[in-house]
Design a protein around this motif. Sequence first.
Motif, mmCIF file in Angstrom:
data_model
loop_
_atom_site.group_PDB
_atom_site.id
_atom_site.type_symbol
_atom_site.label_atom_id
_atom_site.label_comp_id
_atom_site.label_asym_id
_atom_site.label_seq_id
_atom_site.Cartn_x
_atom_site.Cartn_y
_atom_site.Cartn_z
ATOM 1 N N ASP A 37 -5.951 3.485 6.466
ATOM 2 C CA ASP A 37 -5.001 2.723 5.463
ATOM 3 C C ASP A 37 -3.501 3.292 5.391
ATOM 4 O O ASP A 37 -2.614 3.005 4.669
ATOM 5 N N HIS A 38 -3.179 4.382 6.544
ATOM 6 C CA HIS A 38 -1.990 4.956 6.760
ATOM 7 C C HIS A 38 -1.434 4.723 8.097
ATOM 8 O O HIS A 38 -0.436 5.059 8.436
ATOM 9 N N ASP A 44 -1.293 10.636 0.149
ATOM 10 C CA ASP A 44 -2.488 10.562 -0.654
ATOM 11 C C ASP A 44 -2.414 12.065 -1.223
ATOM 12 O O ASP A 44 -2.921 13.102 -0.396
ATOM 13 N N HIS A 90 0.034 3.204 -3.140
ATOM 14 C CA HIS A 90 -1.218 3.337 -3.124
ATOM 15 C C HIS A 90 -2.210 2.549 -4.426
ATOM 16 O O HIS A 90 -2.841 3.468 -4.745
ATOM 17 N N HIS A 144 -1.187 11.438 6.803
ATOM 18 C CA HIS A 144 -2.433 11.899 7.235
ATOM 19 C C HIS A 144 -3.245 10.887 8.223
ATOM 20 O O HIS A 144 -2.537 9.878 8.431
ATOM 21 N N HIS A 160 0.743 -1.218 0.171
ATOM 22 C CA HIS A 160 -0.095 -0.022 0.167
ATOM 23 C C HIS A 160 1.015 1.310 -0.025
ATOM 24 O O HIS A 160 1.524 1.336 -0.914
HETATM 25 MN MN MN Z 1 -5.104 6.244 1.563
#
Ligand code: MN
Length: 226
Positions: A53-54, A140, A190, A49, A8
């Motif tokens: 998913d981070h 992102d 990503h 951020h 990711h």
């Molecule tokens: Mn993301």
Amino acid sequence: MHFTYYGHSCFAVEIKGKNILFDPFVTYNELAKNVDVDTIEADYIFLSHGHEDHIADCISIAKRTGAKVVCSWEIHVWLNNQGISNTHPMNTGGKWAFDFGTVKCVVAHHSSGLPDGSYGGSPMGFVFTSEQGNFYYAGDTALTLDMQLIPQYAALNFAVLPIGDNFTMDAKDAVQAARFVQCHKIIGVHYDTFGFIKIDHEKAVHLFAEQGLKLFLLQPGETTDI
Ligand code: MN
Ligand code: NI
């Protein structure tokens, strides 16, 4: 610089013997099932951020390693409230000299809610400058004209750009981003993790190659020298 991809938008860069980890999201990533999250070393964790998913593995890795977490002011407060006190708050436009080099926080056009609905502040990208080289991690983001400022801050050895579309730039916009930041070596992140961001690898690599740029698509767990 040693660069390790964990799937990711999670990756690590080693600079001056320091392990710098970005956007830890491993446990819930099917594509990273071969990566043992408990073996990831970190002296620093940078968060672009607050989205799940981070940051999903941030608290557990920070607790185990004692790594300093560098993030927005709002995420810093949120982490402090959860018992993570080794943090360094920053915000867009600011820079700080760390022991491995200097990091400047730059604009990312995205959003940044935390998993419990708390406000995460502004999303950010990071420009790293060090004796061992310079790089840009966009976080992102949409393609943005602000990226044209980045060559004023650093001559980049490589850039880490999102290419998965739907939530961020697609590969075509990332080619334009690479031109804005004046960098020929791009590591794509990503993409493929969820249904919304599955991409055609060959097509993406070709889009970059057409412009004389090299797109690296690494396997989760893969380390390379860049
Ligand atoms: Mn993301
Ligand atoms: Ni996000």
